[in-house]
Design a protein around this motif. Structure first.
Motif, PDB file in Angstrom:
ATOM      1  N   HIS A 176       0.859  -1.194   0.000  1.00 46.11           N
ATOM      2  CA  HIS A 176       0.000   0.000   0.000  1.00 46.11           C
ATOM      3  C   HIS A 176       0.888   1.234   0.000  1.00 46.11           C
ATOM      4  O   HIS A 176       1.936   1.250   0.657  1.00 46.11           O
ATOM      5  CB  HIS A 176      -0.888  -0.021   1.246  1.00 46.11           C
ATOM      6  CG  HIS A 176      -1.957   1.018   1.240  1.00 46.11           C
ATOM      7  ND1 HIS A 176      -1.710   2.325   1.609  1.00 46.11           N
ATOM      8  CD2 HIS A 176      -3.264   0.959   0.889  1.00 46.11           C
ATOM      9  CE1 HIS A 176      -2.824   3.023   1.504  1.00 46.11           C
ATOM     10  NE2 HIS A 176      -3.783   2.209   1.055  1.00 46.11           N
ATOM     11  N   PRO A 177       0.518   2.290  -0.729  1.00 48.56           N
ATOM     12  CA  PRO A 177       1.367   3.489  -0.802  1.00 48.56           C
ATOM     13  C   PRO A 177       1.706   4.106   0.556  1.00 48.56           C
ATOM     14  O   PRO A 177       2.742   4.744   0.697  1.00 48.56           O
ATOM     15  CB  PRO A 177       0.543   4.474  -1.637  1.00 48.56           C
ATOM     16  CG  PRO A 177      -0.422   3.634  -2.396  1.00 48.56           C
ATOM     17  CD  PRO A 177      -0.666   2.406  -1.565  1.00 48.56           C
ATOM     18  N   HIS A 178       0.841   3.915   1.555  1.00 49.46           N
ATOM     19  CA  HIS A 178       1.101   4.500   2.872  1.00 49.46           C
ATOM     20  C   HIS A 178       1.777   3.519   3.835  1.00 49.46           C
ATOM     21  O   HIS A 178       1.977   3.847   5.001  1.00 49.46           O
ATOM     22  CB  HIS A 178      -0.199   5.022   3.483  1.00 49.46           C
ATOM     23  CG  HIS A 178      -0.829   6.116   2.680  1.00 49.46           C
ATOM     24  ND1 HIS A 178      -0.234   7.345   2.495  1.00 49.46           N
ATOM     25  CD2 HIS A 178      -1.971   6.146   1.972  1.00 49.46           C
ATOM     26  CE1 HIS A 178      -0.997   8.097   1.731  1.00 49.46           C
ATOM     27  NE2 HIS A 178      -2.063   7.385   1.393  1.00 49.46           N
ATOM     28  N   ALA A 179       2.131   2.329   3.350  1.00 47.83           N
ATOM     29  CA  ALA A 179       2.808   1.351   4.212  1.00 47.83           C
ATOM     30  C   ALA A 179       4.215   1.835   4.525  1.00 47.83           C
ATOM     31  O   ALA A 179       4.849   2.490   3.696  1.00 47.83           O
ATOM     32  CB  ALA A 179       2.868  -0.005   3.510  1.00 47.83           C
ATOM     33  N   PRO A 180       4.711   1.547   5.726  1.00 49.93           N
ATOM     34  CA  PRO A 180       6.084   1.970   6.055  1.00 49.93           C
ATOM     35  C   PRO A 180       7.082   1.263   5.153  1.00 49.93           C
ATOM     36  O   PRO A 180       6.892   0.114   4.775  1.00 49.93           O
ATOM     37  CB  PRO A 180       6.250   1.541   7.514  1.00 49.93           C
ATOM     38  CG  PRO A 180       5.121   0.660   7.837  1.00 49.93           C
ATOM     39  CD  PRO A 180       4.059   0.837   6.811  1.00 49.93           C
ATOM     40  N   ARG A 181       8.129   1.951   4.788  1.00 53.37           N
ATOM     41  CA  ARG A 181       9.198   1.405   3.941  1.00 53.37           C
ATOM     42  C   ARG A 181      10.449   1.254   4.795  1.00 53.37           C
ATOM     43  O   ARG A 181      11.497   1.781   4.483  1.00 53.37           O
ATOM     44  CB  ARG A 181       9.424   2.312   2.735  1.00 53.37           C
ATOM     45  CG  ARG A 181       8.203   2.391   1.826  1.00 53.37           C
ATOM     46  CD  ARG A 181       8.406   3.324   0.662  1.00 53.37           C
ATOM     47  NE  ARG A 181       9.492   2.922  -0.218  1.00 53.37           N
ATOM     48  CZ  ARG A 181       9.376   2.047  -1.226  1.00 53.37           C
ATOM     49  NH1 ARG A 181       8.210   1.474  -1.469  1.00 53.37           N
ATOM     50  NH2 ARG A 181      10.416   1.759  -1.977  1.00 53.37           N
ATOM     51  N   ASP A 190      13.638   5.446  -1.502  1.00 54.96           N
ATOM     52  CA  ASP A 190      12.689   5.926  -0.498  1.00 54.96           C
ATOM     53  C   ASP A 190      12.554   4.940   0.662  1.00 54.96           C
ATOM     54  O   ASP A 190      11.467   4.682   1.160  1.00 54.96           O
ATOM     55  CB  ASP A 190      11.320   6.214  -1.136  1.00 54.96           C
ATOM     56  CG  ASP A 190      10.412   7.020  -0.222  1.00 54.96           C
ATOM     57  OD1 ASP A 190      10.942   7.783   0.616  1.00 54.96           O
ATOM     58  OD2 ASP A 190       9.180   6.871  -0.324  1.00 54.96           O
ATOM     59  N   ASP A 202      13.309   3.850   4.569  1.00 54.66           N
ATOM     60  CA  ASP A 202      13.591   4.392   5.890  1.00 54.66           C
ATOM     61  C   ASP A 202      14.446   3.355   6.610  1.00 54.66           C
ATOM     62  O   ASP A 202      13.996   2.237   6.849  1.00 54.66           O
ATOM     63  CB  ASP A 202      12.303   4.648   6.668  1.00 54.66           C
ATOM     64  CG  ASP A 202      11.458   5.729   6.024  1.00 54.66           C
ATOM     65  OD1 ASP A 202      12.031   6.748   5.593  1.00 54.66           O
ATOM     66  OD2 ASP A 202      10.232   5.551   5.939  1.00 54.66           O
TER      67      ASP A 202
END
Length: 198
Positions: A84-89, A116, A118
């Protein structure tokens, strides 16, 4: 996720009725079958060769570390792009970039920024203060064997300079509730008195 894996287990049980349940779970949940990556070593003259264990063992310590981090970052990027685009990376690295010189660390952190990712890293003499890194929080830990304590100093890299939190203002500005601070000493009157037998 639970519904997905329940369906996978149900389908696998229908296909392999004679397989013990433990083996069936091992087969269904073996993440190594979900994706496969092949590694190529690209030399400075742009020629390529397959990166095998034998070839990897002939690299220098720094080259070995870089050759492991590059595919890890690429794999994390590929996997997280399907999330999902808002999932933590988020990617956690223990003893990150061990054996890699400062230039190599900067290049790896630049790649992580491009992907991108983290990064949550631990390591000795590890700094994320590189031009390609847009921001980083760094805790410098100091151990006192005499006092039996560990102190932490927050440093924040803002993409251009390193800011030290020697007054505690930076921690509060980042939203910390400050609940891990040592409580203030109790006033003398509030302390219980010890009875001394004579």
């Amino acid at each position: 996720m639970r519904v997905h894996f329940a369906a996978q287990i149900k389908n696998a049980r229908a296909r392999h009725r004679d397989l013990p349940y433990r083996d069936l779970l091992t087969q269904v949940l073996d993440y190594r079958r979900w994706r496969q990556f092949a590694f190529q070593l690209v030399r400075p003259d742009r020629t390529e060769e397959k990166l095998t264990r034998a070839r990897h063992s002939r690299l220098s310590g720094g080259e070995q570390s870089v050759s492991l981090h590059l595919p890890l970052f690429a794999a994390a990027h590929a996997m997280l792009n399907s999330a999902h685009p808002h999932a933590p990376r988020l990617l956690a690295l223990d003893e990150a970039f061990a054996g890699v010189d400062d230039t190599g660390r900067g290049e790896l952190m630049s790649l992580a920024a491009q992907f991108d990712l983290d990064l949550f890293m631990t390591g000795y003499d590890l700094w994320a203060a590189h031009a390609a890194v847009p921001a980083a929080a760094h805790y410098d830990l100091a151990h006192s064997a005499i006092d039996h304590t560990v102190s932490a100093l927050l440093l924040v890299w803002d993409g251009a300079r390193l800011l030290a939190d020697d007054t505690g203002d930076l921690t509060a500005a980042l939203g910390s509730p400050g609940t891990r601070r040592v409580p203030a000493a109790e006033p003398e009157a509030a302390r219980p008195e010890a009875a001394v037998a004579g």
